[in-house]
Design an enzyme around this catalytic site. Structure first.
Site, PDB file in Angstrom:
ATOM      1  N   CYS A  64      -2.085  -0.616   7.457  1.00 57.00           N
ATOM      2  CA  CYS A  64      -1.241   0.571   7.368  1.00 57.00           C
ATOM      3  C   CYS A  64      -1.206   1.322   8.692  1.00 57.00           C
ATOM      4  O   CYS A  64      -0.153   1.830   9.090  1.00 57.00           O
ATOM      5  CB  CYS A  64      -1.717   1.473   6.238  1.00 57.00           C
ATOM      6  SG  CYS A  64      -1.463   0.708   4.608  1.00 57.00           S
ATOM      7  N   GLU A  67       1.131   3.796   1.881  1.00 57.75           N
ATOM      8  CA  GLU A  67       1.696   4.152   3.182  1.00 57.75           C
ATOM      9  C   GLU A  67       2.901   3.284   3.519  1.00 57.75           C
ATOM     10  O   GLU A  67       3.947   3.772   3.951  1.00 57.75           O
ATOM     11  CB  GLU A  67       0.656   4.001   4.295  1.00 57.75           C
ATOM     12  CG  GLU A  67      -0.579   4.857   4.134  1.00 57.75           C
ATOM     13  CD  GLU A  67      -1.723   4.129   3.429  1.00 57.75           C
ATOM     14  OE1 GLU A  67      -1.487   3.456   2.407  1.00 57.75           O
ATOM     15  OE2 GLU A  67      -2.861   4.242   3.913  1.00 57.75           O
ATOM     16  N   HIS A 106       0.863  -1.180   0.000  1.00 56.20           N
ATOM     17  CA  HIS A 106       0.000   0.000   0.000  1.00 56.20           C
ATOM     18  C   HIS A 106       0.902   1.233   0.000  1.00 56.20           C
ATOM     19  O   HIS A 106       2.055   1.184   0.431  1.00 56.20           O
ATOM     20  CB  HIS A 106      -0.900   0.010   1.229  1.00 56.20           C
ATOM     21  CG  HIS A 106      -1.976  -1.019   1.192  1.00 56.20           C
ATOM     22  ND1 HIS A 106      -3.063  -0.961   2.035  1.00 56.20           N
ATOM     23  CD2 HIS A 106      -2.151  -2.131   0.443  1.00 56.20           C
ATOM     24  CE1 HIS A 106      -3.859  -1.990   1.800  1.00 56.20           C
ATOM     25  NE2 HIS A 106      -3.314  -2.722   0.835  1.00 56.20           N
ATOM     26  N   CYS A 123      -5.817   1.967   6.081  1.00 57.07           N
ATOM     27  CA  CYS A 123      -6.508   0.746   6.515  1.00 57.07           C
ATOM     28  C   CYS A 123      -5.857   0.263   7.813  1.00 57.07           C
ATOM     29  O   CYS A 123      -4.875   0.839   8.292  1.00 57.07           O
ATOM     30  CB  CYS A 123      -6.398  -0.328   5.432  1.00 57.07           C
ATOM     31  SG  CYS A 123      -4.726  -0.998   5.214  1.00 57.07           S
TER      32      CYS A 123
END
Length: 167
Positions: free
Chosen positions: A88, A57, A55, A85
């Site tokens: 993360c 992040e 992701h 999420c």
């Protein structure tokens, strides 16, 4: 409380989100900043990297950790175009990021108040991360809506490249 440079750094995160979209990834971008300097950048790449943890992040945190040669990233602010999420959020807490600024809320998997409230509300963590949402939310949200609209149109037309299962 929005800092003077927040807009500049969120605009850079949006540019990175556009890079993700250009390579067929969900358009999310992230920038990690310390003392007014970008120390890490990332955009979504789980499809291309064959990595469910890639992701934006996490990619930005990895980039910064490599650059500063430390897995702890205190006194930093993470700018991300979509609410983090749970995965993360966990990485953000473990990296000791001081502050998160995100654009669009994520009503499906958001962990900064939308679905879960891990940043900063969960008192069970030994580190708290300040969190603010809504900066350039309209722009970030529109980028995501346009991406998924195009993906749905591609699926309806039998375009196999749009069927990655990431939506």
């Amino acid at each position: 409380m929005t800092a003077p440079d927040d807009l500049t750094f969120m605009q850079r995160a949006l540019e990175l989100a556009e890079r993700a979209q250009a390579v067929g990834e969900v358009p999310v971008g992230a920038v990690l900043v310390r003392d007014g300097v970008i120390i890490g950048e990332g955009f979504n790449q789980p499809i291309g990297a064959h990595d469910p943890t890639a992701h934006a992040e996490v990619v930005a945190l990895r980039d910064a950790a490599t650059r500063v040669r430390n897995y702890r990233l205190p006194d930093t602010t993470l700018y991300v175009t979509l609410e983090p999420c749970a995965m993360c959020a966990g990485a953000i807490v473990h990296a000791r990021v001081a502050r998160v600024v995100y654009g669009a809320s994520d009503p499906r998997t958001g962990a900064a108040g939308s679905v879960f409230d891990l940043l900063p509300a969960d008192q069970r963590f030994n580190h708290r991360t300040a969190c603010e949402g809504g900066l350039l939310a309209a722009e970030a949200g529109q980028l995501l809506r346009d991406f998924f609209k195009a993906r749905r149109a591609g699926k309806a037309n039998g375009d196999e490249t749009s069927q990655s299962g990431q939506d």
